[in-house]
Design an enzyme around this catalytic site. Sequence first.
Site, PDB file in Angstrom:
ATOM      1  N   HIS A  58       0.742  -1.626   0.347  1.00 50.22           N
ATOM      2  CA  HIS A  58      -0.790   0.407  -0.267  1.00 50.22           C
ATOM      3  C   HIS A  58       1.028   1.158  -0.138  1.00 50.22           C
ATOM      4  CE1 HIS A  58       0.897  -0.876   4.012  1.00 50.22           C
ATOM      5  NE2 HIS A  58       0.114   0.500   4.228  1.00 50.22           N
TER       6      HIS A  58
ATOM      7  N   ASP B 120       6.288   3.988   5.354  1.00 53.46           N
ATOM      8  CA  ASP B 120       6.748   3.463   5.355  1.00 53.46           C
ATOM      9  C   ASP B 120       6.927   1.832   5.513  1.00 53.46           C
ATOM     10  OD1 ASP B 120       4.331   2.950   6.956  1.00 53.46           O
ATOM     11  OD2 ASP B 120       4.556   1.424   8.191  1.00 53.46           O
TER      12      ASP B 120
ATOM     13  N   HIS C 199       5.646  -5.747  11.861  1.00 58.00           N
ATOM     14  CA  HIS C 199       5.134  -4.711  11.879  1.00 58.00           C
ATOM     15  C   HIS C 199       4.873  -4.422  12.965  1.00 58.00           C
ATOM     16  CE1 HIS C 199       2.188  -1.132  10.734  1.00 58.00           C
ATOM     17  NE2 HIS C 199       3.054  -0.947   9.384  1.00 58.00           N
TER      18      HIS C 199
END
Length: 308
Positions: free
Chosen positions: A63, A67, A269
């Site tokens: 996406h 980051d 993550h």
Amino acid sequence: MELYFLGTNAGIPTLQRNVTSIVLRLLEERRSYWMFDCGEGTQQQVLKSPLRLGKLEKLFITHMHGDHLFGLPGLISSRGYQGGTSPLTVYGPPGIKAYLETSLSLSQSRIPYKLEIIEHTGGLIFEDEGFKVEAGLLEHRIDSYGYRIVEKDSPGSLNTELLKAKGLKPGPLYGKLKKGFDVMTEEGETIHATDVLSKPKRGRVITILGDTRPCPGALHLSLDADLLLHEATFSQDLTDMAYQYYHSTALQAAECAKEAGARRLLLTHFSSRYSSFDELVPLLEEARSVFPETQLAEEFTAFPIYRR
């Protein structure tokens, strides 16, 4: 085949962890590797690793959050300086083409190899004789995709001892048998491939999810995966925050793995509130309470993907 991590942090880099970048090493299968997301500083992480940018074949962006892609223009530019001459294909959601073309054009970056940028909105985005890759929409603040990488089944092994006993020497006929075709010896004997070929080797399935909170799309992509990589931004006591920011807890990742029938789960993550690896242990324990075959991703660490 193995997953190798260059960044496991969410949002911003810390002294302990860099932002997201994952590598699927396919050195035996393709003599190359694929990268999933490319957060800021990824090329610096590559320099600290055994990876070489010239071996990078494909790059998938989940996406358009910084980051996950702020390191992309620099890495693409540096690849040429580090001996990369083979083609590179970048896959990502709508907007990735404009982002890259603008960045590379305004910086007057010289790209001495063929760069192809493919935008997608899910579905089958790549297939050849060895692999296929499916993308699926997840549930995040912006369109975020997961990728399901399917290794196709490969032929079984030939019973070479039996073939030699029948007087068949290594050569082109071995290749035909390997492909499943019957052959005939010089003496007129028909050798059936099914008699000298073991069962096909089952291909592996790897699911790599972008940022998401629990949703049907994540479950669909994870079905029967040999290895599922799922974000685990927060611990279970921050479930409400995870939902508010469109992320998942470690426990929710484990519930997805269990429901999908995955074999192994890797968590990544992580929020920067968990500054040390020791502080991630409670997240691991929460996940293992539901799905025992869970591990924490670690930077500069390889995780083999085993056949069933």
